[in-house]
Write a protein that holds these residues in place. Sequence first.
Motif, PDB file in Angstrom:
ATOM      1  N   ALA A   3       0.805  -1.116  -0.035  1.00  0.00           N
ATOM      2  CA  ALA A   3       0.051   0.160  -0.129  1.00  0.00           C
ATOM      3  C   ALA A   3       0.835   1.257   0.193  1.00  0.00           C
ATOM      4  N   GLY A   4       1.929   1.237   0.825  1.00  0.00           N
ATOM      5  CA  GLY A   4       2.756   2.433   0.767  1.00  0.00           C
ATOM      6  C   GLY A   4       3.497   2.691  -0.534  1.00  0.00           C
ATOM      7  N   GLY A  45       9.738   5.705   3.604  1.00  0.00           N
ATOM      8  CA  GLY A  45       8.792   6.200   4.920  1.00  0.00           C
ATOM      9  C   GLY A  45       7.832   5.037   5.127  1.00  0.00           C
ATOM     10  N   ALA A  46       7.276   4.700   3.983  1.00  0.00           N
ATOM     11  CA  ALA A  46       5.915   3.588   3.975  1.00  0.00           C
ATOM     12  C   ALA A  46       6.600   2.051   4.577  1.00  0.00           C
ATOM     13  N   THR A  66      -6.806   4.496  -3.568  1.00  0.00           N
ATOM     14  CA  THR A  66      -6.721   2.979  -3.693  1.00  0.00           C
ATOM     15  C   THR A  66      -5.806   2.442  -2.786  1.00  0.00           C
ATOM     16  N   ALA A  67      -4.519   2.863  -2.856  1.00  0.00           N
ATOM     17  CA  ALA A  67      -3.636   2.582  -1.723  1.00  0.00           C
ATOM     18  C   ALA A  67      -4.056   2.684  -0.203  1.00  0.00           C
ATOM     19  N   SER A  68      -4.658   3.968   0.221  1.00  0.00           N
ATOM     20  CA  SER A  68      -5.229   3.904   1.466  1.00  0.00           C
ATOM     21  C   SER A  68      -6.129   2.871   1.735  1.00  0.00           C
ATOM     22  N   ILE A  87       3.824   5.728  -5.560  1.00  0.00           N
ATOM     23  CA  ILE A  87       3.970   5.783  -6.969  1.00  0.00           C
ATOM     24  C   ILE A  87       2.842   6.969  -7.340  1.00  0.00           C
ATOM     25  N   GLY A  88       1.710   6.987  -6.777  1.00  0.00           N
ATOM     26  CA  GLY A  88       0.468   7.940  -7.020  1.00  0.00           C
ATOM     27  C   GLY A  88       1.072   9.361  -6.764  1.00  0.00           C
ATOM     28  N   PHE A  89       1.648   9.409  -5.902  1.00  0.00           N
ATOM     29  CA  PHE A  89       2.088  10.712  -5.279  1.00  0.00           C
ATOM     30  C   PHE A  89       3.395  11.253  -6.296  1.00  0.00           C
TER      31      PHE A  89
END
Lengths: 101, 185
Positions: free
Chosen positions: A12-13, B102-103, A41-43, A18-20
């Motif tokens: 998810a991270g 960070g993730a 979606t990741a969240s 990638i989206g950011f």
Amino acid sequence: MQPGLQAYLTVAGFLFAIGFAGVLLRKNTLVIFMCLELMLTASTLALVAISRFYNSMDGALFVFFIITVAAAEVAVGLAIIVALYRRRHTIQVDELNYLKH
Amino acid sequence: MPAFFFYFFSALTILAALLVVLNRDAVNSAMCMIVALGGVAALFVLLQAYFLAVLQIVVYAGAVMVLFLFIIMLLDPKTRRIPVSEMNMVVGLVALVMLAIGAFWLARQYPTVANLPPVEALPTDAAPLGYATAAKTFGYGLFTRYLLPFEVAGFLLLSAMVGVIVLSKRTPADAHDDPAKPPRK
């Protein structure tokens, strides 16, 4: 061996990162919008994973609301982009700088 | 076997997400986005959130992405492409790497749960909002603890619908502009 909570949260991270990066890198408003959806979606993936591993329904129910809000957001956002294109004849963010000059 | 599926669908999702960002053509980006959303739905199935997986496919990969493709094909002018400046590239890559680190670091903070806790189809009386697979659980949660957010979500959908109608209504000022026609500049 089953993949643990850490594995799901890492995926998810990475999706969120990638989206950011996509939001920062791309110039096309529609692609930027898609990358925003990717971050949402990741969240949702992180919420479902935590909800599953901590045996609670709260995260999964919250995902329900996230999907609702995302659908409403896409409808309004795309309507704004179409209205923008009618007025300015462009959807590239670099050319949408009328407030700057 | 679940481990194999997990790694396969995670790799698929992340690869498709990367292709969303890297593709030059917006239509190709949208196609990769559908694959990424399908991969996330598969991960939902692995987490036994079957109802959410179906919702993800129907709402996201179905309705939302069809709307996206429709607008892309309506608007996307293929003529002008603005190259990404080097500064933008550096900033984007630095943000990607730092957010990923960070993730990863945050995910390490959670305890390793090797085995998933067992799950029933329907919630028990002892834990009415415990994790369960049946769609009935969602209904129960939405109409008990989350009743107010549920009503607010309904109102949000109504206001979004009204807002879209107002936004896409043509004013006399731009009546001569048609997004389907090429721009006159």
